[in-house]
Every structure is written in structure tokens, then in C-alpha cells.
Write a protein that holds these residues in place. Structure first.
Motif, mmCIF file in Angstrom:
data_model
loop_
_atom_site.group_PDB
_atom_site.id
_atom_site.type_symbol
_atom_site.label_atom_id
_atom_site.label_comp_id
_atom_site.label_asym_id
_atom_site.label_seq_id
_atom_site.Cartn_x
_atom_site.Cartn_y
_atom_site.Cartn_z
ATOM 1 N N ILE A 257 40.845 55.777 23.553
ATOM 2 C CA ILE A 257 41.103 54.336 23.571
ATOM 3 C C ILE A 257 40.134 53.697 24.549
ATOM 4 C CG2 ILE A 257 42.814 52.538 24.011
ATOM 5 C CD1 ILE A 257 44.966 54.749 23.598
ATOM 6 N N ARG A 258 39.431 52.685 24.097
ATOM 7 C CA ARG A 258 38.437 52.029 24.942
ATOM 8 C C ARG A 258 39.071 51.420 26.195
ATOM 9 N NH1 ARG A 258 32.722 52.090 24.684
ATOM 10 N NH2 ARG A 258 32.036 52.191 22.513
ATOM 11 N N THR A 259 38.372 51.570 27.320
ATOM 12 C CA THR A 259 38.773 50.950 28.581
ATOM 13 C C THR A 259 38.000 49.647 28.750
ATOM 14 O OG1 THR A 259 39.188 53.107 29.596
ATOM 15 C CG2 THR A 259 38.870 51.243 31.085
ATOM 16 N N GLU A 260 38.693 48.591 29.086
ATOM 17 C CA GLU A 260 38.042 47.289 29.266
ATOM 18 C C GLU A 260 37.102 47.335 30.466
ATOM 19 O OE1 GLU A 260 39.363 42.811 30.593
ATOM 20 O OE2 GLU A 260 40.656 43.864 29.156
ATOM 21 N N GLN A 261 35.840 47.003 30.237
ATOM 22 C CA GLN A 261 34.820 46.948 31.279
ATOM 23 C C GLN A 261 33.959 45.715 31.032
ATOM 24 O OE1 GLN A 261 34.636 48.868 33.853
ATOM 25 N NE2 GLN A 261 35.356 50.925 33.359
ATOM 26 N N GLY A 262 33.032 45.458 31.959
ATOM 27 C CA GLY A 262 32.052 44.418 31.698
ATOM 28 C C GLY A 262 32.216 43.154 32.495
ATOM 29 N N ARG A 263 31.853 42.032 31.894
ATOM 30 C CA ARG A 263 31.695 40.769 32.625
ATOM 31 C C ARG A 263 32.993 40.215 33.191
ATOM 32 N NH1 ARG A 263 30.217 36.684 27.598
ATOM 33 N NH2 ARG A 263 32.169 36.930 26.411
ATOM 34 N N ASP A 264 34.133 40.617 32.640
ATOM 35 C CA ASP A 264 35.402 40.119 33.163
ATOM 36 C C ASP A 264 35.920 40.952 34.339
ATOM 37 O OD1 ASP A 264 35.553 38.042 31.319
ATOM 38 O OD2 ASP A 264 36.526 39.297 29.806
ATOM 39 N N CYS A 265 35.155 41.950 34.751
ATOM 40 C CA CYS A 265 35.553 42.825 35.855
ATOM 41 C C CYS A 265 34.795 42.442 37.129
ATOM 42 C CB CYS A 265 35.260 44.281 35.522
ATOM 43 S SG CYS A 265 36.185 44.909 34.098
ATOM 44 N N ASN A 266 35.530 42.230 38.210
ATOM 45 C CA ASN A 266 34.911 41.892 39.493
ATOM 46 C C ASN A 266 34.788 43.175 40.317
ATOM 47 O OD1 ASN A 266 34.169 40.924 42.014
ATOM 48 N ND2 ASN A 266 35.483 39.118 41.890
ATOM 49 N N TYR A 267 33.712 43.916 40.084
ATOM 50 C CA TYR A 267 33.547 45.215 40.726
ATOM 51 C C TYR A 267 33.357 45.086 42.237
ATOM 52 C CZ TYR A 267 32.873 46.675 35.896
ATOM 53 O OH TYR A 267 33.044 46.897 34.551
ATOM 54 N N ASP A 268 32.686 44.032 42.681
ATOM 55 C CA ASP A 268 32.505 43.838 44.122
ATOM 56 C C ASP A 268 33.848 43.657 44.812
ATOM 57 O OD1 ASP A 268 29.757 44.069 43.978
ATOM 58 O OD2 ASP A 268 29.430 41.905 43.726
ATOM 59 N N GLN A 269 34.751 42.902 44.195
ATOM 60 C CA GLN A 269 36.081 42.712 44.755
ATOM 61 C C GLN A 269 36.851 44.035 44.788
ATOM 62 O OE1 GLN A 269 37.512 40.174 46.229
ATOM 63 N NE2 GLN A 269 39.500 41.205 46.452
ATOM 64 N N LEU A 270 36.736 44.799 43.719
ATOM 65 C CA LEU A 270 37.448 46.071 43.656
ATOM 66 C C LEU A 270 36.935 47.062 44.705
ATOM 67 C CD1 LEU A 270 37.683 46.500 39.779
ATOM 68 C CD2 LEU A 270 39.598 46.142 41.348
ATOM 69 N N LYS A 271 35.625 47.048 44.955
ATOM 70 C CA LYS A 271 35.060 47.981 45.926
ATOM 71 C C LYS A 271 35.570 47.703 47.337
ATOM 72 C CE LYS A 271 30.742 47.397 44.590
ATOM 73 N NZ LYS A 271 29.256 47.519 44.585
ATOM 74 N N LYS A 272 36.022 46.479 47.595
ATOM 75 C CA LYS A 272 36.566 46.164 48.917
ATOM 76 C C LYS A 272 37.816 46.974 49.220
ATOM 77 C CE LYS A 272 34.814 41.407 48.982
ATOM 78 N NZ LYS A 272 35.172 39.956 49.005
ATOM 79 N N LEU A 273 38.494 47.454 48.168
ATOM 80 C CA LEU A 273 39.686 48.277 48.387
ATOM 81 C C LEU A 273 39.353 49.594 49.068
ATOM 82 C CD1 LEU A 273 41.395 47.910 44.864
ATOM 83 C CD2 LEU A 273 42.007 46.698 46.961
ATOM 84 N N LEU A 274 38.076 49.984 49.021
ATOM 85 C CA LEU A 274 37.675 51.296 49.540
ATOM 86 C C LEU A 274 37.098 51.212 50.950
ATOM 87 C CD1 LEU A 274 35.944 52.688 46.337
ATOM 88 C CD2 LEU A 274 38.221 53.264 47.204
ATOM 89 N N ARG A 275 37.095 50.041 51.560
ATOM 90 C CA ARG A 275 36.483 49.908 52.871
ATOM 91 C C ARG A 275 37.113 50.856 53.892
ATOM 92 N NH1 ARG A 275 35.734 43.301 53.495
ATOM 93 N NH2 ARG A 275 33.834 43.149 52.209
ATOM 94 N N ASP A 276 38.421 51.041 53.815
ATOM 95 C CA ASP A 276 39.108 51.918 54.775
ATOM 96 C C ASP A 276 38.807 53.374 54.522
ATOM 97 O OD1 ASP A 276 40.229 49.700 55.923
ATOM 98 O OD2 ASP A 276 42.139 49.882 54.832
ATOM 99 N N GLU A 277 38.236 53.688 53.338
ATOM 100 C CA GLU A 277 37.964 55.088 52.989
ATOM 101 C C GLU A 277 36.551 55.507 53.339
ATOM 102 O OE1 GLU A 277 40.502 56.749 52.009
ATOM 103 O OE2 GLU A 277 41.777 54.986 51.743
ATOM 104 N N LEU A 278 35.717 54.566 53.762
ATOM 105 C CA LEU A 278 34.323 54.877 54.058
ATOM 106 C C LEU A 278 34.187 55.564 55.405
ATOM 107 C CD1 LEU A 278 32.655 51.579 52.783
ATOM 108 C CD2 LEU A 278 32.814 53.768 51.602
#
Length: 202
Positions: free
Chosen positions: A181-202
Motif C-alpha cells: 500500500i502506497r505511503t503518502e509522501q511528497g509536497r504535502d509533507c513538512n520534513y523539516d518540521q518532522l526532523k525537529k522531533l529528533l533534536r534530542d536524539e542527536l
């Protein structure tokens, strides 16, 4: 691949005649894991980096449903896994864990994420630079097994020729590739915002 993880759960649902759709009769398909392992082990470092989940079979344990971005950081032995994405309700979520060689030497990897259970994972096919087709299967008592398929790409927009390679790899071991089943990706995804969730893991 063989695992007794979740054996009690599967036993209960089988007895109750309430088998979930990812649990089916029969054994896990035959996969030449040793051959794949020998080919892939020297290139595990090349598998590291960022992947975008492009398609997946029904999997209640994958809580990330949209805009799924997963980073595998290789340390010479195993991978630190950091995944981000959206749940089916649209909530931002991160998944942290390890992707490691099996501790008893079985020729495949084991994925172990927080708040989940460890499961075997085989890289069925990859060119390391564009796509990866992953498969996990676990045999249980009473003649049942559960399995999950994944298709990853290096970019949010994957070319059809790469998902076709994954479908071929699944079909070659007797797994119905139409389950993907296709996973929704692309222009409607804010990847920069999502990557902020990982700041504590760096």
C-alpha cells in the motif's frame, strides 16, 4: 526466518477464530538469506543514511503512516534507527531503535524499536542508492505465520521502476506484491518540521 515472538498473542487469536489479516496459514516462504547476507554484509555502511517509506503491507506495528522518513546511522556493527512521520490521525511521531545482526548469528538483521517487539528483517533487494525492498516473516505454532513487506526509496518521490523491482523481489519468493500500500509522501509533507522531533536524539 523463525521467531516465537508474539506466540501467545497469535495462539489466543487463532483459538478465538479472530486471526488478524497479517496472520495467515502456512509457513514463511523460503528465502536464500545466507546468499543475501554474504552479498550485503560488506556493504552495510552503504545502506546507512536516509530512506523514505514508499509502500508497506498491512502492519499494525508501524505507527508512522504518512511522510515517513527513516535514518539508519551505521556504527560499524549495527544501525541506530531514527524514524519520523505522521500517524493515521496526523500526529507527528518519532520511532527510535536499533537495526542489528541477529545475536545468535542467523543471516539477517533484527529490527527493534521502542514500544514494539524485535523482529527479523531481510533486505530482499537494494541498489543502495535508490531503493530497498525489505521483508519480515515469523512462523508460529498451529501452522500460521505473519509477514510484512516494505519498500523504501532515497527520495520522497520514487520512480515506478524501483517499486516494480521490489514487487518482483516479493513475487519471486511467493509473496503477493499487490499487498503493498502506497505511503503518502511528497509536497504535502513538512520534513523539516518532522526532523525537529529528533533534536534530542542527536
Amino acid at each position: 526466518m523463525f521467531s516465537k515472538v508474539l506466540l501467545l498473542v497469535v495462539t489466543v487469536v487463532v483459538v478465538a477464530d479472530e486471526v488478524p489479516d497479517f496472520v495467515t496459514q502456512g509457513k514463511c516462504p523460503a528465502v536464500d538469506e545466507q546468499k543475501l547476507w554474504e552479498q550485503q554484509l560488506p556493504r552495510h555502511a552503504d545502506f546507512g543514511g536516509v530512506w523514505y517509506q514508499q509502500a508497506i503491507s498491512t502492519n499494525p506495528y508501524q505507527l508512522l503512516k504518512k511522510c515517513v522518513r527513516i535514518q539508519y546511522d551505521y556504527n560499524g556493527k549495527d544501525f541506530n534507527v531514527r524514524g519520523v512521520g505522521l500517524t493515521s490521525e496526523g500526529t507527528e511521531l518519532k520511532r527510535i531503535g536499533k537495526l542489528s545482526p541477529m545475536p545468535l548469528g542467523d543471516p539477517h538483521l533484527m529490527i527493534n524499536l521502542e514500544n514494539s517487539f524485535p523482529a527479523p528483517l531481510v533486505i530482499l533487494d537494494t541498489d543502495y542508492n535508490n531503493y530497498a525492498c525489505m521483508y519480515s516473516c515469523m512462523d508460529y505454532n498451529y501452522g500460521y505465520h505473519s509477514d510484512f513487506a516494505f519498500f523504501f526509496a532515497r527520495s520522497p518521490d520514487a520512480h515506478d521502476k524501483y517499486i516494480n523491482k521490489c514487487k518482483t523481489a516479493l513475487d519471486n519468493i511467493g509473496v503477493d506484491s499487490s499487498r503493498l500500500i502506497r505511503t503518502e509522501q511528497g509536497r504535502d509533507c513538512n520534513y523539516d518540521q518532522l526532523k525537529k522531533l529528533l533534536r534530542d536524539e542527536l
